[in-house]
Design an enzyme around this catalytic site. Structure first.
Site, mmCIF file in Angstrom:
data_model
loop_
_atom_site.group_PDB
_atom_site.id
_atom_site.type_symbol
_atom_site.label_atom_id
_atom_site.label_comp_id
_atom_site.label_asym_id
_atom_site.label_seq_id
_atom_site.Cartn_x
_atom_site.Cartn_y
_atom_site.Cartn_z
ATOM 1 N N GLU A 1 -10.505 0.268 -2.158
ATOM 2 C CA GLU A 1 -10.349 1.372 -1.223
ATOM 3 C C GLU A 1 -11.068 2.612 -1.736
ATOM 4 O OE1 GLU A 1 -6.756 3.300 1.465
ATOM 5 O OE2 GLU A 1 -6.416 1.483 0.287
ATOM 6 N N ARG A 2 -11.840 3.206 -0.861
ATOM 7 C CA ARG A 2 -12.583 4.415 -1.188
ATOM 8 C C ARG A 2 -11.639 5.497 -1.710
ATOM 9 N NH1 ARG A 2 -15.532 7.691 3.698
ATOM 10 N NH2 ARG A 2 -13.408 7.505 4.487
ATOM 11 N N CYS B 1 -5.219 5.770 7.939
ATOM 12 C CA CYS B 1 -4.644 4.682 7.147
ATOM 13 C C CYS B 1 -3.647 3.939 8.018
ATOM 14 C CB CYS B 1 -3.965 5.216 5.888
ATOM 15 S SG CYS B 1 -3.125 3.942 4.924
ATOM 16 N N CYS C 1 -4.626 -2.704 2.882
ATOM 17 C CA CYS C 1 -5.287 -1.632 3.621
ATOM 18 C C CYS C 1 -5.266 -2.025 5.087
ATOM 19 C CB CYS C 1 -6.716 -1.434 3.124
ATOM 20 S SG CYS C 1 -7.654 -0.206 4.076
ATOM 21 N N HIS D 1 -15.900 0.698 6.671
ATOM 22 C CA HIS D 1 -15.594 -0.512 5.915
ATOM 23 C C HIS D 1 -16.822 -1.419 5.867
ATOM 24 C CE1 HIS D 1 -11.168 -0.023 5.674
ATOM 25 N NE2 HIS D 1 -11.356 0.680 6.772
ATOM 26 N N ASN E 1 0.871 -1.183 0.000
ATOM 27 C CA ASN E 1 0.000 0.000 0.000
ATOM 28 C C ASN E 1 0.905 1.229 0.000
ATOM 29 O OD1 ASN E 1 -2.644 1.149 2.269
ATOM 30 N ND2 ASN E 1 -2.373 1.536 0.101
ATOM 31 N N GLY F 1 -8.580 -1.808 6.695
ATOM 32 C CA GLY F 1 -9.388 -2.873 6.099
ATOM 33 C C GLY F 1 -9.069 -4.238 6.678
#
Length: 284
Positions: free
Chosen positions: A217-218, A77, A226, A168, A15, A229
């Protein structure tokens, strides 16, 4: 005359973000910078832009602001927070191995695990307690937020809503192919049940007990990993009886170890953080 901004590219389990220390660099329009620099063909290439700052409040040591590849600002994040811990320690900005990081979803505590050569091998982040119902989210029309269903794009999806400081929706399915994640994730992100849009996890419990997870991912689309996530997936698996309170969540970019503590109800995420490269970019 155009200004030059120094940046560091880092990733946590794949990521990847562009990191800028705002003590030395001012970014007047971080949303636009995130859009331009994140472009993998015409820019640096990343899942977004992370700004590291010094905290102005006694409860935290440093701050993090994060902007997705589409310019939208994210609340939190997990992968980026681990990278910030490694950045701050290995750049000599701090000698602390416990760092309090202020985010839009609260103060997160980072515990750095040192490896050979006084480098940061991995980081554990106290992600605080999950929120299973949020005023900003609508209840799932097909049941509870813990195990309900929603309709999006002509499909019907059963899953669990978990907020880890950002929203989520975790759905367990056998089909986690790229085609399925892209098609269903893009529809679920903007489903009417999620007025602020939503991060979507597609998860499958493997025979060895690990949880194979892929993320839409938005604001960024499919990402290699994520952190929030992974935490949401582990919580959803525990809530629905698919796993215990400790899980290995395996994403495209690697493994994150998640523990949902019984004593304090907090979720603890442990995983790697890596430098990719450094450079300079022109700020118009």
């Amino acid at each position: 005359m155009a200004r030059i901004v120094k940046f560091t590219k880092m990733h946590g389990a794949g990521n990847d973000y562009i990191y800028v220390d705002t003590l030395y660099n001012t970014i007047p329009d971080p949303a636009e910078a995130a859009r331009r620099w994140s472009d993998r063909h015409r820019g640096i290439g990343s899942d977004g832009l992370v700004l590291i700052g010094r905290s102005g409040v006694p409860e935290a040591d440093f701050t993090m602001r994060i902007f997705n590849a589409d310019g939208s600002e994210a609340m939190m994040c997990g992968n980026a927070s681990r990278c910030i811990g490694k950045y701050l320690y290995e750049k000599g900005i701090t000698d602390r191995t416990v760092i309090r990081l202020l985010t839009l979803s609260g103060v997160k505590t980072l515990r750095l695990h040192l490896a050979e050569g006084n480098t940061v091998g991995s980081v554990t982040v106290d992600m605080l307690a999950p929120v299973l119902a949020d005023e900003s989210q609508l209840a799932l029309p097909g049941g509870s937020l813990t195990d309900g269903w929603i309709e999006a794009g002509g499909g019907r999806y059963r899953g669990t809503f978990v907020s880890m400081g950002n929203p989520h929706f975790v759905t367990f399915t056998d089909d986690i192919s790229t085609e399925a994640v892209a098609a269903r994730g893009s529809q679920l992100e903007v489903a009417p049940a999620f007025p602020q849009r939503c991060n979507i996890e597609f998860a499958r419990v493997e025979p060895d007990g690990s949880i194979r997870t892929r993320v839409w991912e938005r604001g960024s689309g499919i990402t290699m990993a994520c952190g929030t996530g992974a935490c949401a997936t582990a919580v959803a698996a525990a809530l629905t009886g698919r796993a215990g309170r400790a899980s290995a969540v395996v994403m495209d970019g690697g493994r994150l170890d998640i523990e949902w503590g019984e004593a304090d109800g907090h979720v603890y995420m442990t995983g790697p953080a890596e430098f990719a490269f450094e450079g300079e970019v022109q700020l118009d």
